[in-house]
Design a protein around this motif. Structure first.
Motif, PDB file in Angstrom:
ATOM      1  N   ARG A  96      -2.783 -71.506  56.602  1.00 21.02           N
ATOM      2  CA  ARG A  96      -3.400 -70.534  57.664  1.00 21.02           C
ATOM      3  C   ARG A  96      -2.367 -70.384  58.834  1.00 21.02           C
ATOM      4  O   ARG A  96      -2.504 -69.318  59.211  1.00 21.02           O
ATOM      5  CB  ARG A  96      -4.699 -71.431  58.246  1.00 21.02           C
ATOM      6  CG  ARG A  96      -5.215 -70.452  59.363  1.00 21.02           C
ATOM      7  CD  ARG A  96      -6.803 -71.034  59.551  1.00 21.02           C
ATOM      8  NE  ARG A  96      -7.382 -70.235  60.762  1.00 21.02           N
ATOM      9  CZ  ARG A  96      -8.676 -70.713  61.182  1.00 21.02           C
ATOM     10  NH1 ARG A  96      -9.304 -71.843  60.870  1.00 21.02           N
ATOM     11  NH2 ARG A  96      -9.410 -69.742  62.147  1.00 21.02           N
ATOM     12  N   ALA A  97      -1.491 -71.191  59.308  1.00 20.04           N
ATOM     13  CA  ALA A  97      -0.486 -70.803  60.000  1.00 20.04           C
ATOM     14  C   ALA A  97       0.298 -69.893  59.483  1.00 20.04           C
ATOM     15  O   ALA A  97       0.721 -69.006  60.258  1.00 20.04           O
ATOM     16  CB  ALA A  97       0.319 -72.344  60.395  1.00 20.04           C
ATOM     17  N   ALA A  98       0.811 -70.049  58.084  1.00 20.20           N
ATOM     18  CA  ALA A  98       1.596 -68.949  57.556  1.00 20.20           C
ATOM     19  C   ALA A  98       0.909 -67.439  57.640  1.00 20.20           C
ATOM     20  O   ALA A  98       1.507 -66.565  57.860  1.00 20.20           O
ATOM     21  CB  ALA A  98       1.976 -69.259  56.310  1.00 20.20           C
ATOM     22  N   ALA A  99      -0.284 -67.517  57.031  1.00 28.47           N
ATOM     23  CA  ALA A  99      -0.984 -65.950  57.109  1.00 28.47           C
ATOM     24  C   ALA A  99      -1.118 -65.588  58.620  1.00 28.47           C
ATOM     25  O   ALA A  99      -0.835 -64.367  58.651  1.00 28.47           O
ATOM     26  CB  ALA A  99      -2.352 -66.373  56.794  1.00 28.47           C
ATOM     27  N   ALA A 100      -1.169 -66.383  59.638  1.00 29.61           N
ATOM     28  CA  ALA A 100      -1.389 -65.953  60.772  1.00 29.61           C
ATOM     29  C   ALA A 100       0.229 -65.388  61.298  1.00 29.61           C
ATOM     30  O   ALA A 100       0.253 -64.323  61.905  1.00 29.61           O
ATOM     31  CB  ALA A 100      -1.648 -66.967  61.977  1.00 29.61           C
ATOM     32  N   ALA A 101       0.972 -65.962  60.963  1.00 33.23           N
ATOM     33  CA  ALA A 101       2.525 -65.800  61.349  1.00 33.23           C
ATOM     34  C   ALA A 101       2.926 -64.488  60.702  1.00 33.23           C
ATOM     35  O   ALA A 101       3.446 -63.386  61.091  1.00 33.23           O
ATOM     36  CB  ALA A 101       3.452 -66.733  61.050  1.00 33.23           C
TER      37      ALA A 101
END
Length: 399
Positions: A96-101
């Motif tokens: 989720r953090a990777a997708a947001a970044a």
């Protein structure tokens, strides 16, 4: 079985491997609020520091929240009953953090320091501004990413009894997770330089043995009364009682490059807490180890990682890292077996000793490429669970 939760801090980097101040933007995306409401995410940094739910909350304590520097985000898992749950939660929140970044044009990397020289940029917020003004370079240079493991305890009395008995083993966890050999573009010679940078905070380091929960709380109140630290969130002991949850929080680890290594860490911490609680219930006194020795052991662990000698927690003498890790596993083996963690943790420790830590991988990529940015790109691939792409990722940015 004791429940466990994990918090990880991740670097936010651009496609060329440079940390970029897009953490708040990524959190706004993750929360589904849009870029116009970044200030909401900034304000939530103060609440997250107090242990309250942050942005993109999933329930049960799980969340994505800001960190001191805008080139970071922090994730937290749900309260988990098994290590399989921990692994699934970490992968979910890393994804989720990777997708947001990615939505902001950036990536995330589970690196405890930046291999690329960088100027840290603070996250807006009243609490962070006070920290920067009070502590100067200690705070302004603190672009570091750690991993904190929470394990449930019955109450503060049991928690203090646990803190007294696990303190001698905590430097071993720093060596196990070492993932920060670089600082400002240079190889420091340390496996975990994050642990050394972090040690500059006035409350960082080993906690003294305290007789009971009342004495622990008197110590906390005395530290707060000095006016030096801003709040309870800045009591940076190697391990502490959570101010919010009924847990012991162990804080000595670098963020692990690989999820599986973070899971091994969580299993060992849960084993240490359970073993210590059993010892306390049986009337076994805590080890008589002075803080000076533990600080030295922490330095040794940060310097050597798993590639040299560590200070043995039982003998206080130098011993090969493999022997010290074996002693740790034997110390907690009954607790591991009772939790169903013995096979996973034993195998994971063996893999770490054979394959090496995140620091070892970083140095290997740097030897092969001579490029700090290539180290970051490789770490992005591993963080995303794509270790097979490490070599390709290290060669050129993925556009």
């Amino acid at each position: 079985m004791r429940t466990v939760g994990v918090e990880e801090e991740l670097l936010v980097v651009d496609l060329d491997g440079r940390p970029v101040a897009l953490g708040p933007d990524a959190l706004a995306v993750a929360a589904g609020r849009g870029e116009g409401e970044d200030v909401v995410e900034h304000d939530r940094a103060d609440r997250a520091a107090e242990g309250r739910p942050g942005s993109a909350d999933r329930g049960g304590g799980a969340r994505l929240v800001p960190e001191l520097m805008a080139q970071q985000v922090e994730l937290g898992t749900r309260v988990c009953g098994s290590l399989d749950e921990v692994a699934a939660e970490l992968r979910h929140w890393r994804d989720r953090a990777a997708a947001a970044a990615t939505a902001t044009g950036a990536r995330v990397a589970a690196l405890a320091t930046s291999p690329v020289a960088v100027r840290a940029r603070p996250t807006p917020g009243e609490r962070y501004a006070r920290m920067l003004a009070t502590f100067g370079p200690i705070a302004t240079d603190q672009l570091t990413c750690g991993c904190h493991v929470h394990v449930a305890v019955a109450d503060d009395e049991e928690g203090v009894a646990v803190l007294n008995r696990i303190r001698v083993w905590l430097p071993v966890l720093t060596a196990l997770t070492a993932n920060s050999p670089f600082w400002q573009g240079e190889d420091t010679g340390y496996a975990s330089y994050r642990s050394r940078a972090w040690s500059r905070w006035p409350t960082a380091g080993p906690l003294a043995v305290v007789p009971d929960a009342a004495a622990y709380h008197r110590l906390v109140d005395a530290l707060l009364a000095t006016g030096t630290v801003i709040d309870r969130g800045m009591l940076y002991f190697d391990a502490r009682l959570s101010a919010t949850w009924p847990t012991v929080e162990v804080r000595t680890a670098d963020v692990a490059l690989r999820v599986e290594d973070a899971v091994v860490l969580a299993g060992l911490v849960r084993g240490l807490v359970e073993t210590a609680a059993r010892e306390a219930a049986a009337g076994t006194p805590p080890p008589d180890a002075p803080g000076e020795l533990l600080r030295l052991a922490s330095w040794r662990a940060g310097r050597s990682g798993l590639t040299g000698d560590l200070v043995h927690p039982v003998t206080g003498r130098p011993a090969p890292a493999a022997d010290v890790l074996a002693a740790l596993v034997e110390h907690v083996r009954p607790a591991l077996a009772d939790a169903g963690d013995e096979r996973l943790v034993t195998r994971g420790v063996g893999v770490l000793l054979h394959r090496g830590t995140g620091a070892d991988l970083q140095r290997r990529v740097f030897r092969e490429t001579g490029d700090p940015a290539a180290v970051v790109r490789a770490a992005v691939a591993v963080t995303a669970g794509q270790p097979g792409d490490v070599a390709r990722a290290a060669v050129a940015p993925s556009r």
